[in-house]
Write an enzyme that holds these catalytic residues in place. Structure first.
Site, PDB file in Angstrom:
ATOM      1  N   ALA A  57      38.686  39.505  40.775  1.00  0.00           N
ATOM      2  CA  ALA A  57      38.869  38.807  42.051  1.00  0.00           C
ATOM      3  C   ALA A  57      40.302  38.292  42.244  1.00  0.00           C
ATOM      4  O   ALA A  57      40.819  38.268  43.356  1.00  0.00           O
ATOM      5  CB  ALA A  57      37.879  37.648  42.145  1.00  0.00           C
ATOM      6  N   GLY A  83      36.293  42.082  36.509  1.00  0.00           N
ATOM      7  CA  GLY A  83      36.693  43.458  36.783  1.00  0.00           C
ATOM      8  C   GLY A  83      36.299  44.455  35.713  1.00  0.00           C
ATOM      9  O   GLY A  83      36.834  45.551  35.650  1.00  0.00           O
ATOM     10  N   VAL A 138      35.010  44.599  43.485  1.00  0.00           N
ATOM     11  CA  VAL A 138      35.572  43.411  42.862  1.00  0.00           C
ATOM     12  C   VAL A 138      34.487  42.555  42.211  1.00  0.00           C
ATOM     13  O   VAL A 138      33.416  42.361  42.780  1.00  0.00           O
ATOM     14  CB  VAL A 138      36.290  42.555  43.933  1.00  0.00           C
ATOM     15  CG1 VAL A 138      36.890  41.305  43.309  1.00  0.00           C
ATOM     16  CG2 VAL A 138      37.366  43.374  44.635  1.00  0.00           C
ATOM     17  N   CYS A 139      34.765  42.068  41.005  1.00  0.00           N
ATOM     18  CA  CYS A 139      33.901  41.055  40.390  1.00  0.00           C
ATOM     19  C   CYS A 139      34.776  40.064  39.641  1.00  0.00           C
ATOM     20  O   CYS A 139      36.000  40.166  39.675  1.00  0.00           O
ATOM     21  CB  CYS A 139      32.868  41.689  39.456  1.00  0.00           C
ATOM     22  SG  CYS A 139      33.549  42.296  37.905  1.00  0.00           S
ATOM     23  N   GLY A 140      34.170  39.127  38.945  1.00  0.00           N
ATOM     24  CA  GLY A 140      34.924  38.071  38.274  1.00  0.00           C
ATOM     25  C   GLY A 140      35.970  38.587  37.304  1.00  0.00           C
ATOM     26  O   GLY A 140      37.134  38.219  37.376  1.00  0.00           O
TER      27      GLY A 140
END
Lengths: 120, 160
Positions: free
Chosen positions: A42, A13, A9-11
């Site tokens: 996220a 995606g 997961v990241c800000g």
């Protein structure tokens, strides 16, 4: 051997989580795991949890999750990578016994250790 | 694309002074705009992303930030770089409720998702090398700064 399914997961995606996914696959395959990763942003974690064993995120995830979460930038910056792998292995083997506070402490320790190395 | 090509003398600013992260981002964004790298709305999109998902990376004593946004705002791939005399605070990517004093800012404009991943990967791996970061931080000449950075992107290409 069962494949370990990890949600990365990241800000947004897109880019950051892909960088992390690649590194994670490389590292965990060295540890003898067969890994499959999926990426998302996220805000979309809860919709992507099916079949997931572990979440690795570069950013906080809100809400209560049944899947253990490892929050780390180690696979982006390379700092504290071994410790992050250890934490992931621990969670994959023993379930989520580590509290969030402990993870923070761990992270802090990585940096402190790294900084003290720098001074040398 | 050759990643070294993304590092440009005219997009690199050493020893600048800014009061805040938004000021640095605005300045760098303007440079990308002037040189035809980004579309309208790029700055707003980067600033908005920074609010929701900040990009400050805590590395130790010299810290960096990698503000970026979606590819639809980019016209050309490149990176605008600022090295700051006095660090400015960015919020941390991993712990957004905490701030980190940032000395090196890399504002990315990238047109292709694959390229995004590869470039980000190369760039951030360099951040794990404290000696490299220290060199980028302390070198006096811009030429040397650019050479060190380009070399770091190249070396990793050879390894992968």
């Amino acid at each position: 051997m069962r494949t370990v399914k990890i949600l990365v997961v990241c800000g947004t995606g897109i880019a950051t989580s892909t960088v992390v996914s690649r590194k994670l696959e490389e590292k965990l395959s060295k540890e003898g795991f067969e890994v499959s990763t999926r990426q998302c942003k996220a805000s979309e974690v809860s919709a992507n949890l099916e079949g997931i064993d572990l979440i690795v995120s570069t950013t906080p995830i809100s809400g209560e999750l049944k899947v253990p979460v490892v929050r780390t930038l180690a696979f982006l910056t390379g700092i504290g990578e071994d410790q992050a792998i250890e934490e992931i292995l621990q969670k994959l083997r023993g379930g989520d016994k580590v509290k969030k506070e402990d993870v923070r402490k761990d992270n802090k320790n990585f940096y402190e250790r790294r900084n003290s190395n720098d001074i040398k | 694309m050759d990643f070294e090509e993304m590092i440009k003398d005219y997009l690199t600013f050493l020893d600048e002074c800014f009061n805040s992260s938004s000021e640095v981002i605005s300045f760098l964004s303007r440079q990308l705009e002037i040189h035809g790298y980004v579309n309208d709305g790029f700055l707003e999109a980067v600033l908005e992303r920074e609010v929701n998902f900040p990009t400050g990376l805590y590395l130790g004593d010299i810290n960096v930030a990698i503000p970026h946004t979606e590819i639809k705002y980019a016209k050309k791939s490149g990176v605008a770089i600022a090295r700051l005399i006095t660090p400015v605070n960015f919020r941390r990517m991993d712990y957004p409720d905490k701030e980190v004093e940032v000395s090196l800012v890399f504002l990315l404009s990238i047109i292709d998702p694959k390229e995004y991943v590869n470039f980000l990967s190369r760039l951030t791996r360099g951040f794990g090398d404290s000696l490299l970061v220290r060199k980028l931080y302390s070198t006096k000449s811009k030429e040397e700064f650019l050479t060190i950075l380009k070399d770091s992107l190249k070396e990793k290409e050879a390894i992968k």
